[in-house]
Design a protein around this motif. Structure first.
Motif, PDB file in Angstrom:
ATOM      1  N   ASP A   1       0.889  -1.145   0.013  1.00 39.85           N
ATOM      2  CA  ASP A   1      -0.028   0.007   0.065  1.00 39.85           C
ATOM      3  C   ASP A   1       1.134   1.262  -0.033  1.00 39.85           C
ATOM      4  OD1 ASP A   1      -2.485  -1.430  -0.134  1.00 39.85           O
ATOM      5  OD2 ASP A   1      -2.632  -1.390   2.064  1.00 39.85           O
ATOM      6  N   GLU A   2       2.046   1.183   0.188  1.00 38.27           N
ATOM      7  CA  GLU A   2       2.796   2.366   0.595  1.00 38.27           C
ATOM      8  C   GLU A   2       3.070   2.936  -0.785  1.00 38.27           C
ATOM      9  OE1 GLU A   2       5.592   3.214   3.121  1.00 38.27           O
ATOM     10  OE2 GLU A   2       5.193   1.704   4.544  1.00 38.27           O
ATOM     11  N   VAL A   3       3.171   4.299  -0.859  1.00 34.76           N
ATOM     12  CA  VAL A   3       3.754   5.105  -2.190  1.00 34.76           C
ATOM     13  C   VAL A   3       5.093   5.851  -1.588  1.00 34.76           C
ATOM     14  CG1 VAL A   3       3.346   6.802  -3.724  1.00 34.76           C
ATOM     15  CG2 VAL A   3       1.537   5.307  -3.153  1.00 34.76           C
ATOM     16  N   ASN A   4       5.995   5.208  -2.411  1.00 38.51           N
ATOM     17  CA  ASN A   4       7.442   5.788  -2.246  1.00 38.51           C
ATOM     18  C   ASN A   4       8.263   5.380  -3.337  1.00 38.51           C
ATOM     19  OD1 ASN A   4       8.594   3.334  -1.324  1.00 38.51           O
ATOM     20  ND2 ASN A   4       7.534   3.718   0.652  1.00 38.51           N
ATOM     21  N   ARG A   5       9.509   5.997  -3.385  1.00 36.91           N
ATOM     22  CA  ARG A   5      10.284   5.856  -4.679  1.00 36.91           C
ATOM     23  C   ARG A   5      10.788   4.154  -4.364  1.00 36.91           C
ATOM     24  NH1 ARG A   5      13.682  11.042  -6.386  1.00 36.91           N
ATOM     25  NH2 ARG A   5      11.786  12.576  -5.776  1.00 36.91           N
ATOM     26  N   ALA A   6      10.929   3.743  -3.319  1.00 38.22           N
ATOM     27  CA  ALA A   6      11.557   2.381  -3.211  1.00 38.22           C
ATOM     28  C   ALA A   6      10.676   1.258  -3.833  1.00 38.22           C
ATOM     29  CB  ALA A   6      11.955   2.028  -1.759  1.00 38.22           C
TER      30      ALA A   6
ATOM     31  N   TYR B   1       1.541  -3.534 -20.235  1.00 37.87           N
ATOM     32  CA  TYR B   1       2.054  -3.607 -18.685  1.00 37.87           C
ATOM     33  C   TYR B   1       2.222  -2.349 -18.334  1.00 37.87           C
ATOM     34  CZ  TYR B   1       5.105  -4.074 -23.101  1.00 37.87           C
ATOM     35  OH  TYR B   1       5.507  -4.034 -24.329  1.00 37.87           O
ATOM     36  N   THR B   2       1.466  -1.798 -17.370  1.00 35.11           N
ATOM     37  CA  THR B   2       1.291  -0.499 -17.013  1.00 35.11           C
ATOM     38  C   THR B   2       1.422  -0.345 -15.442  1.00 35.11           C
ATOM     39  OG1 THR B   2      -0.781  -0.720 -18.431  1.00 35.11           O
ATOM     40  CG2 THR B   2      -0.447   1.302 -16.945  1.00 35.11           C
ATOM     41  N   PRO B   3       2.718   0.298 -15.329  1.00 33.00           N
ATOM     42  CA  PRO B   3       2.848   0.545 -14.025  1.00 33.00           C
ATOM     43  C   PRO B   3       2.186   1.575 -13.163  1.00 33.00           C
ATOM     44  CG  PRO B   3       4.641   1.467 -15.323  1.00 33.00           C
ATOM     45  CD  PRO B   3       3.636   0.723 -16.273  1.00 33.00           C
ATOM     46  N   SER B   4       1.923   1.634 -12.152  1.00 31.43           N
ATOM     47  CA  SER B   4       1.571   2.889 -11.340  1.00 31.43           C
ATOM     48  C   SER B   4       2.236   2.992 -10.038  1.00 31.43           C
ATOM     49  CB  SER B   4      -0.092   2.533 -10.975  1.00 31.43           C
ATOM     50  OG  SER B   4      -0.204   1.547 -10.272  1.00 31.43           O
ATOM     51  N   TYR B   5       1.641   3.853  -9.086  1.00 38.39           N
ATOM     52  CA  TYR B   5       2.550   4.047  -7.935  1.00 38.39           C
ATOM     53  C   TYR B   5       3.271   2.738  -7.426  1.00 38.39           C
ATOM     54  CZ  TYR B   5       0.590   8.883  -8.154  1.00 38.39           C
ATOM     55  OH  TYR B   5      -0.184   9.992  -8.282  1.00 38.39           O
ATOM     56  N   ASN B   6       2.118   1.836  -7.232  1.00 41.83           N
ATOM     57  CA  ASN B   6       2.640   0.622  -6.392  1.00 41.83           C
ATOM     58  C   ASN B   6       1.866  -0.520  -6.808  1.00 41.83           C
ATOM     59  OD1 ASN B   6      -0.026   1.360  -6.026  1.00 41.83           O
ATOM     60  ND2 ASN B   6      -0.303   0.863  -3.844  1.00 41.83           N
ATOM     61  N   LYS B   7       1.496  -0.736  -8.324  1.00 42.53           N
ATOM     62  CA  LYS B   7       1.008  -1.835  -8.757  1.00 42.53           C
ATOM     63  C   LYS B   7       1.648  -1.880 -10.329  1.00 42.53           C
ATOM     64  CE  LYS B   7      -3.181  -2.271  -6.195  1.00 42.53           C
ATOM     65  NZ  LYS B   7      -4.232  -1.343  -5.877  1.00 42.53           N
ATOM     66  N   LEU B   8       1.484  -3.089 -10.862  1.00 37.91           N
ATOM     67  CA  LEU B   8       2.079  -3.268 -12.223  1.00 37.91           C
ATOM     68  C   LEU B   8       0.614  -4.021 -12.864  1.00 37.91           C
ATOM     69  CD1 LEU B   8       4.299  -2.646 -14.489  1.00 37.91           C
ATOM     70  CD2 LEU B   8       4.142  -5.377 -14.392  1.00 37.91           C
ATOM     71  N   ILE B   9       0.032  -3.800 -13.758  1.00 40.33           N
ATOM     72  CA  ILE B   9      -1.190  -4.357 -14.306  1.00 40.33           C
ATOM     73  C   ILE B   9      -0.779  -4.937 -15.757  1.00 40.33           C
ATOM     74  CG2 ILE B   9      -3.539  -4.144 -15.172  1.00 40.33           C
ATOM     75  CD1 ILE B   9      -4.198  -2.879 -12.476  1.00 40.33           C
ATOM     76  N   ILE B  10      -0.798  -6.295 -15.848  1.00 41.10           N
ATOM     77  CA  ILE B  10      -0.469  -6.907 -17.198  1.00 41.10           C
ATOM     78  C   ILE B  10      -1.760  -7.378 -18.060  1.00 41.10           C
ATOM     79  CG2 ILE B  10       0.718  -8.808 -18.054  1.00 41.10           C
ATOM     80  CD1 ILE B  10       2.437  -9.164 -15.509  1.00 41.10           C
ATOM     81  N   ASN B  11      -1.715  -6.901 -18.998  1.00 30.04           N
ATOM     82  CA  ASN B  11      -3.068  -7.123 -20.039  1.00 30.04           C
ATOM     83  C   ASN B  11      -2.335  -8.257 -21.169  1.00 30.04           C
ATOM     84  OD1 ASN B  11      -3.495  -3.973 -19.596  1.00 30.04           O
ATOM     85  ND2 ASN B  11      -5.247  -5.282 -19.175  1.00 30.04           N
TER      86      ASN B  11
END
Lengths: 228, 319
Positions: free
Chosen positions: A19-24, A51-61
């Motif tokens: 759930d955290e949003v940070n650079r790491a 393959y779409t990155p967001s802050y803390n997730k990556l979604i693969i279509n």
């Protein structure tokens, strides 16, 4: 590395990094993004479409006629994050900004109890990290702004924001590549084109993982650059 | 550019070129786009002997009126469409979908309306002369990407095609209408954000398709879905067919031209097998959602693709 791997519909997988949003956290998302991109350029993962990155997730279509969720999950479980190197792929960019085109600086001064100069100086001294690009083509979500500049979205979003407008909300900064509606606090405008559809190989100026610093320019310089 | 072309005498409401879509760009904010109804798109291309990836004209509700100014060409219209062919001698033919017609110079094709459906397709033998962007000729009008400067087709434009037809024989396909109103879905990643009662309601009560429906999304009206956790989530990547529920509790199905990133919780996701059925529903129609499991969805989609292949295999010559 993953907190969860789940299907989203029958042709998507969510890789959840927590759930955290940070650079790491985001760095790992982007590591995985480049790893998948490399695999695809080598001809592997046939059927993976996006393959779409967001802050803390990556979604693969993917195309369900060519690959399925369990094959992708098997691949993901085999990824060794310690062996992916991607740092050299990231760009460092300087993007010009003309603060004369601001729309909200005065209100920001009142809310934050700071002068225009202070706000601009914090903005100019921030090394922005591109967490993700999306919603519309070329639109970057960048962070992290000094907590001193923490602001919410406008109560009533604007119907029209000119292309190139640069806005801030919370610890994030964005650039509107197209004229669009929006609720961010507009502090300036850039003449730089973020998405070039004439450029088939590399249409987008910024990619997830890039870093950006802003450079202040005058109205005259803005006009000159905009006409180039 | 060659000389074979149609002139657009009426553009229709939302007429664009589409193919299977544009991939590997979602991380840059570019949605895949592509044809809304993959089945009708594929059959249109198969009827005129094209590769199944060839770009076609997609229209919604009212279609275009096209005059063949130069060349002879075989066309096919698919979907559930009311159209006429106006011969250069004034003779008018009522058109049938899922078969080909051979047009001669001066003939007009008048695509009047889609019948109890939203989208229809027109393919031509050999394909249109259009420029691709990132290996796709799909028009994404919101970002002005694709051929025709990324814009919808307008009146008085010329639509060029690659070559005149070589094969003058006509063909037809047998396509059965799917009239079901139950859309099968998988539970979404934030299914547990909604109250137990709302979860039950969502899978048992009817939802009406509203007027606010286009290639990007379909807004539904029905029982309010109650969020018991958080009405916003951290923005994350989107999948076609995701059903998101904003704070007002009315679901929105994200369709082919979806925004690449979104921040509302998703209660469910439309299955690939029922996607074409859903997007052909028109405002005012009522639908139900029914939950199935992933392995069922995968198996059903396989069968669905096989049924499309069967239709294509059974295309027959007619006179």
């Amino acid at each position: 590395m993953f907190k969860k791997l789940n299907n989203i519909g029958d042709c998507g997988i969510v890789c959840d990094f927590g759930d955290e949003v940070n650079r790491a956290v985001n760095a790992n998302v982007i590591k995985l993004f480049y790893h998948i991109k490399d695999e695809i350029s080598k001809g592997n993962l046939h059927g993976v479409l996006n393959y779409t990155p967001s802050y803390n997730k990556l979604i693969i279509n993917f195309d369900l006629s060519k690959i399925n969720s369990s094959k992708i999950i098997d691949f993901l479980k085999s990824v060794d994050f310690s062996k992916i190197s991607f740092s050299k792929k990231n760009k460092k960019l300087i993007i010009p900004i003309c603060y004369d085109f601001e729309m909200d600086l005065e209100n920001m001064c009142k809310t934050l109890k700071m002068s225009k100069e202070e706000i601009i100086s914090i903005h100019l001294n921030t090394d922005f990290f591109v967490y993700m690009v999306g919603f519309i083509p070329g639109h970057p979500f960048m962070g992290d702004l000094d907590p001193k500049l923490f602001l919410n979205r406008l109560k009533t979003p604007r119907v029209k924001i000119p292309p190139g407008s640069i806005g801030v909300v919370e610890k994030f900064c964005n650039i509107y590549p197209y004229e669009s509606p929006g609720g961010w606090n507009i502090i300036g405008r850039t003449p730089t084109q973020l998405f070039d559809k004439q450029n088939e190989t590399n249409p987008c100026l910024l990619s997830p993982g890039d870093t950006v610093k802003f450079k202040s320019i005058s109205k005259e310089e803005f006009e000159k650059l905009a006409n180039e | 550019m060659n000389n074979y072309f149609f002139n657009v005498l009426r553009s229709g409401i939302n007429t664009t070129f589409q193919d299977k879509g544009r991939f590997h760009l979602q991380h840059l904010g570019v949605t895949p786009g592509g044809c809304m109804d993959f089945k009708s798109f594929s059959i249109a291309n198969a009827l005129v002997g094209n590769s199944l990836d060839e770009g076609v004209l997609e229209f919604a509700y009212q279609g275009p009126l096209l005059k063949l100014e130069k060349g002879e060409i075989k066309i096919a219209i698919t979907g559930n469409v009311y159209f006429q062919i106006v011969k250069s001698n004034g003779e008018i033919l009522d058109g049938e979908c899922n078969r080909t017609y051979f047009l001669r110079e001066g003939d007009q094709i008048d695509i009047l309306a889609t019948k109890q459906s939203a989208y229809g397709y027109m393919a031509i033998e050999g394909g249109f002369e259009i420029k691709s962007f990132f290996k796709s000729v799909s028009i994404l009008s919101r970002a002005q990407i694709g051929p025709n400067e990324g814009k919808k087709i307008k009146i008085n434009e010329m639509i060029f095609f690659k070559r005149p037809s070589k094969n003058k024989k006509n063909y037809s396909a047998k396509v059965l209408k799917n009239v079901k109103n139950v859309i099968r879905v998988l539970e979404g990643p934030q299914f547990d954000y909604f109250s137990k009662e709302s979860q039950k309601d969502f899978f048992s009560k009817e939802y009406k398709i509203s007027n606010l429906t286009d290639r990007m999304g379909m807004r539904l009206e029905g029982l309010i879905i109650k969020n018991i956790k958080n009405t916003n989530i951290r923005s994350e990547g989107i999948t076609k067919g995701a059903i998101q529920v904003p704070a007002d509790g009315q679901p929105i199905v994200l369709l082919t031209d979806y925004p690449t990133i979104g921040g509302y919780p998703k209660i469910a996701n439309v299955t690939s097998v029922d996607y074409d059925l859903l997007i052909q529903k028109t405002p005012g129609e009522k639908i139900f959602f029914s939950p199935i499991k992933l392995h069922e969805a995968e198996q059903l989609y396989k069968e669905h693709l096989n049924s499309i292949s069967e239709i294509i295999k059974n295309i027959k010559e007619i006179n």
